[in-house]
Design an enzyme around this catalytic site. Structure first.
Site, PDB file in Angstrom:
ATOM      1  N   SER B 129      17.219  78.926  41.503  1.00  0.00           N
ATOM      2  CA  SER B 129      17.834  77.664  41.439  1.00  0.00           C
ATOM      3  C   SER B 129      17.236  76.701  40.419  1.00  0.00           C
ATOM      4  O   SER B 129      17.714  75.514  40.091  1.00  0.00           O
ATOM      5  CB  SER B 129      17.575  76.956  42.818  1.00  0.00           C
ATOM      6  OG  SER B 129      16.092  76.920  43.029  1.00  0.00           O
ATOM      7  N   LYS B 166      11.964  72.553  43.552  1.00  0.00           N
ATOM      8  CA  LYS B 166      13.002  71.475  43.034  1.00  0.00           C
ATOM      9  C   LYS B 166      12.437  70.450  42.194  1.00  0.00           C
ATOM     10  O   LYS B 166      11.160  70.236  42.350  1.00  0.00           O
ATOM     11  CB  LYS B 166      13.564  71.153  44.217  1.00  0.00           C
ATOM     12  CG  LYS B 166      14.309  72.163  45.073  1.00  0.00           C
ATOM     13  CD  LYS B 166      15.560  72.436  44.648  1.00  0.00           C
ATOM     14  CE  LYS B 166      16.451  73.374  45.494  1.00  0.00           C
ATOM     15  NZ  LYS B 166      15.652  74.870  45.577  1.00  0.00           N
TER      16      LYS B 166
END
Lengths: 208, 208
Positions: B129, B166
Site C-alpha cells: 500500500s 500510511k
DNA sequence: TATTATGCCATATTGATTTATGGATAAACT
DNA sequence: AGTTTATCCATAAATCAATATGGCATAATA
C-alpha cells in the site's frame, strides 16, 4: 540469579562502572572508600553478590572481579561488538576518486559483516535514475565491494569515471546497465566496471 | 605516538585483549609469563610504551594499565557505545498485540537515539500500500513512538486493531490516512490511533 | 523462638604486585 | 667511537590488596 538489595546493586554497578571508565575494576578498599564502609563490610557484600550469582571472583587476584551479565545483556554486547562502522561516501563528480578520505561524509553502523573488514561501504545516492526500484535521491545504499554480479542485481558501476547505481543486465551476450526509470535510457554500448553490489538500502526521513 | 617495535606492539595488544576478555588488565608477572620473559624485562617494555605515549600507568596500583587509543579508535568506540539495539517486530494480524515479546523477530542496530530508550522500534512492512512512496513489501521501517504527527508524515497507525503504514493527512478538519498506491483507497471514515512516526527505512537485498 | 540474611566494624596475616637497582648484549644511530 | 634504544636477566624491598577471624545490631523468615 537471586534479587539484589539496593546496596548490593549499587556496589555491583560501581564495580562495573569503575571497570568501564578506568579500564580496570576497583579493589575492596576502593569500593569501601566510595561507600564510606570498611573492607570487612565490602567483603560481606562481595560474598553476597557471589552467592546470588551476579559476580565472580578470582582468588588471590587483585581487582579480579567478573560481573556476570544476563543472557540478554550478553547477546546485546555481542551484537554491538560485531557491529561494524562503515564509511559513508558522498557521490562524486566525474573523474574524482570515490574512496578518497575527504569524501567520507560520516559512518554508518551495520550488522555483523560475516566476512572481513573493508569489504563494505555506504554511498549516498544522487539522482532519480533508480526510482522505479524504490531507490530515491538522497537514499543511502550499503555496498559490498566485488567486481562481478548476477543478472538483475543492483550494482555500483564506474562509468565514464563516475559512480552510478544501476541494475545489471547480464542475460545476453553483452552485459549492460539498466536504469530503473523509464525516462532514462539503459546504457548498452559503453564500457563499465563493477565496483560493488548493493546489499541494503536506507532512507532517513527528516525528523522534525 | 611514536611507532612501536613488534615486541612492544604485541605486549600492548596482550594487555588490551586481556583486559577485554578477562575484564581486568594483567599484572607485570602475567605479561612476563605470557611472553616467557621476566618482570624486569616487562618493566622495560612498559616503560617504552609509556614513553611513546601508547600506555598510561597508575602508580602503585595493581593492574593499573590504561591503553591509549587513537582519536579514530575513540570515535569509533563512542559511536558503537551510542548505537542502540531496537527490537524488530513482525507485522501482526488484526487483534493481536504488536509489542508482544514473542513477536520480536530480531534486533536492528541504530545510530545514537538522542533521546531516551524504549522510544524506537522497527517493523517489517507487509503489503504494497505504500509502494508509491518507495516502501515495499518486506522493507523494515524504524519508528519513533509518538501519538501525534504532522501532515505528510508517514506513520504507523492502529486501525481496526491492526498496525498499518500510511501517510497522515492532517490538513482538513478531519485527519485521515492515505495509502501511497493508487490501487488502495484512502481511509477517511474510520477511527485510528497513531502509534509512531517512520524515521528511517531499510531494505535488505538478498545476498547470494 | 531460633535461624538466616543484611549491614556494619576492627585487626592480623598471607600473598600478590609494584618498584627500585644493577648488570648484560646487540643493533641502530650520531 | 660513543650514545642511545631495545632486549634480556636477577633480586630485594616496599606496599598494595586479598583473606581470615571474630564481634555487634537489626530485620526478615522458618
Amino acid at each position: 540469579m537471586d534479587k539484589l538489595t539496593v546496596k548490593q546493586q549499587r556496589i555491583l554497578n560501581f564495580i562495573e562502572k569503575h571497570r568501564v571508565k578506568k579500564t580496570y575494576p576497583p579493589t575492596l578498599k576502593e569500593i569501601g572508600d566510595n561507600f564510606g564502609i570498611t573492607i570487612g563490610t565490602v567483603q560481606d557484600h562481595i560474598y553476597a553478590l557471589q552467592k546470588k550469582g551476579h559476580l565472580e571472583r578470582k582468588k588471590d587476584i587483585a581487582r579480579g572481579f567478573v560481573v556476570i551479565k544476563s543472557e540478554e545483556e550478553q547477546y546485546f554486547d555481542k551484537m554491538k561488538a560485531e557491529a561494524d562502522l562503515i564509511p559513508l561516501y558522498g557521490n562524486v563528480a566525474a573523474g574524482e576518486p570515490i574512496f578518497a578520505n575527504d569524501n567520507i561524509q560520516g559512518y554508518v553502523t551495520m550488522e555483523k559483516s560475516s566476512k572481513g573488514h573493508n569489504i563494505h561501504f555506504a554511498l549516498r545516492i544522487k539522482g532519480n535514475s533508480m526510482i522505479d526500484s524504490g531507490i530515491y535521491d538522497g537514499d543511502i545504499v550499503i555496498v559490498r565491494k566485488q567486481d562481478t554480479a548476477e543478472d538483475g542485481e543492483i550494482v555500483i558501476a564506474l562509468l565514464d569515471d563516475e559512480a552510478t547505481v544501476k541494475t545489471l543486465r547480464n542475460k545476453n551476450i553483452k552485459a549492460y546497465l539498466e536504469a530503473s526509470n523509464s525516462k532514462y535510457k539503459s546504457i548498452i554500448n559503453k564500457p563499465f566496471q563493477i565496483i560493488g553490489k548493493v546489499i541494503e538500502l536506507r532512507r532517513e526521513y527528516n525528523v522534525i
